[in-house]
Design a protein around this motif. Structure first.
Motif, PDB file in Angstrom:
ATOM      1  N   VAL A 223      -4.454  -6.479  12.504  1.00 23.43           N
ATOM      2  CA  VAL A 223      -4.624  -6.691  11.062  1.00 23.43           C
ATOM      3  C   VAL A 223      -5.745  -5.831  10.498  1.00 23.43           C
ATOM      4  O   VAL A 223      -5.595  -5.187   9.449  1.00 23.43           O
ATOM      5  N   ALA A 224      -6.879  -5.783  11.195  1.00 21.20           N
ATOM      6  CA  ALA A 224      -8.017  -4.996  10.707  1.00 21.20           C
ATOM      7  C   ALA A 224      -7.656  -3.514  10.656  1.00 21.20           C
ATOM      8  O   ALA A 224      -8.000  -2.814   9.690  1.00 21.20           O
TER       9      ALA A 224
ATOM     10  N   PHE B 269      -5.692   9.152   0.223  1.00 25.48           N
ATOM     11  CA  PHE B 269      -4.901  10.383   0.228  1.00 25.48           C
ATOM     12  C   PHE B 269      -3.940  10.459  -0.946  1.00 25.48           C
ATOM     13  O   PHE B 269      -3.656  11.546  -1.460  1.00 25.48           O
ATOM     14  N   THR B 270      -3.435   9.320  -1.370  1.00 26.66           N
ATOM     15  CA  THR B 270      -2.450   9.321  -2.452  1.00 26.66           C
ATOM     16  C   THR B 270      -3.082   9.539  -3.827  1.00 26.66           C
ATOM     17  O   THR B 270      -2.354   9.589  -4.822  1.00 26.66           O
ATOM     18  N   HIS B 271      -4.397   9.668  -3.880  1.00 23.13           N
ATOM     19  CA  HIS B 271      -5.070   9.928  -5.152  1.00 23.13           C
ATOM     20  C   HIS B 271      -5.620  11.349  -5.233  1.00 23.13           C
ATOM     21  O   HIS B 271      -6.322  11.677  -6.193  1.00 23.13           O
ATOM     22  N   ILE B 272      -5.315  12.177  -4.240  1.00 20.18           N
ATOM     23  CA  ILE B 272      -5.768  13.565  -4.256  1.00 20.18           C
ATOM     24  C   ILE B 272      -4.636  14.442  -4.785  1.00 20.18           C
ATOM     25  O   ILE B 272      -3.556  14.479  -4.196  1.00 20.18           O
TER      26      ILE B 272
ATOM     27  N   LEU C 244      -6.042   1.373   7.541  1.00 20.84           N
ATOM     28  CA  LEU C 244      -5.004   2.377   7.338  1.00 20.84           C
ATOM     29  C   LEU C 244      -4.536   2.383   5.885  1.00 20.84           C
ATOM     30  O   LEU C 244      -4.296   3.445   5.297  1.00 20.84           O
ATOM     31  N   ALA C 245      -4.421   1.197   5.295  1.00 23.02           N
ATOM     32  CA  ALA C 245      -4.019   1.102   3.891  1.00 23.02           C
ATOM     33  C   ALA C 245      -5.054   1.756   2.985  1.00 23.02           C
ATOM     34  O   ALA C 245      -4.709   2.449   2.018  1.00 23.02           O
ATOM     35  N   ARG C 246      -6.351   1.546   3.277  1.00 18.86           N
ATOM     36  CA  ARG C 246      -7.407   2.193   2.483  1.00 18.86           C
ATOM     37  C   ARG C 246      -7.351   3.715   2.651  1.00 18.86           C
ATOM     38  O   ARG C 246      -7.561   4.472   1.703  1.00 18.86           O
TER      39      ARG C 246
END
Length: 218
Positions: free
Chosen positions: A82-83, A95-98, A88-90
């Motif tokens: 879970v951790a 990356f999806t904001h670059i 990984l989500a963060r």
């Protein structure tokens, strides 16, 4: 005449081994190059003494393979809890904001998730399709079924296929065809790839093919 026969026989014995070794050496060289690039980055930001120590590691053959394999194994183990998935989500959110980078990253991630998913259907079925014109058949692999706007225009009785080129199957063509226009093969994907790579010279021994049935539903 016997000399020519012996030469061809010897070539058939050594060629697969030579090509296999060449591919493995190419992979080792590529991974070592990646490792060397990382060392160059580290040398640029650390003290001269530490940089000299890093340069010594650069000349160790095969070390890049071991380190890359270890990094992949460690990453897989970390994101299996879970951790790890939270981090990984963060990571992916960053990356999806670059700009520009996110377009490439998202495209590659979607393709890799589809191809390597354990419960996925991509490249699980070998097919015969008529390409590039009616009456001419070639090997293809089912990659899925159309969805979204494509499915709205073409209907549900269609499948997505990938037609590899010969002898380089990493390039090819993406087609959307009717289920009724393809033939599902009982040969495995590995056998079909071998058939493509050999340009039809190595035909797998399989049971006769049958008309394709719905492989899966969206």
């Amino acid at each position: 005449m016997p000399i020519k026969t012996y030469l061809l026989t010897g070539l058939l014995v050594w060629l697969p081994l030579a090509v296999t070794i060449w591919i493995l050496l190419w992979l080792v060289g590529m991974l070592d190059a990646i490792f060397g690039g990382l060392l160059s980055v580290l040398q640029a930001v650390v003290a001269p003494v530490t940089a000299a120590e890093l340069e010594r590691w650069r000349n160790v053959p095969g070390l890049g393979v071991v380190l890359v394999f270890s990094a992949l194994l460690l990453t897989g183990a970390l994101v299996s809890n879970v951790a790890g998935r939270w981090w990984l989500a963060r990571w992916e959110r960053l990356f999806t904001h670059i700009p520009i980078f996110r377009t490439i990253y998202n495209s590659v991630k979607k393709v890799s998730d589809t191809l390597f998913a354990g419960d996925g259907h991509a490249f699980r079925t070998a097919l015969l399709v008529q390409y590039p014109r009616e009456g001419v058949w070639t090997i293809a692999f089912q990659t899925g079924v159309p969805s979204g706007e494509v499915a709205d225009h073409l209907g549900s009785d269609r499948i997505s296929v990938y037609v590899p080129t010969t002898p380089n199957p990493t390039s090819g063509f993406f087609l959307v065809v009717a289920r009724s226009e393809v033939i599902e093969l009982r040969m495995s994907v590995d056998e079909a790839l071998t058939y493509v790579l050999s340009m039809g010279a190595v035909a797998p021994v399989t049971t006769p093919a049958v008309p394709v049935k719905p492989v899966f539903t969206p």
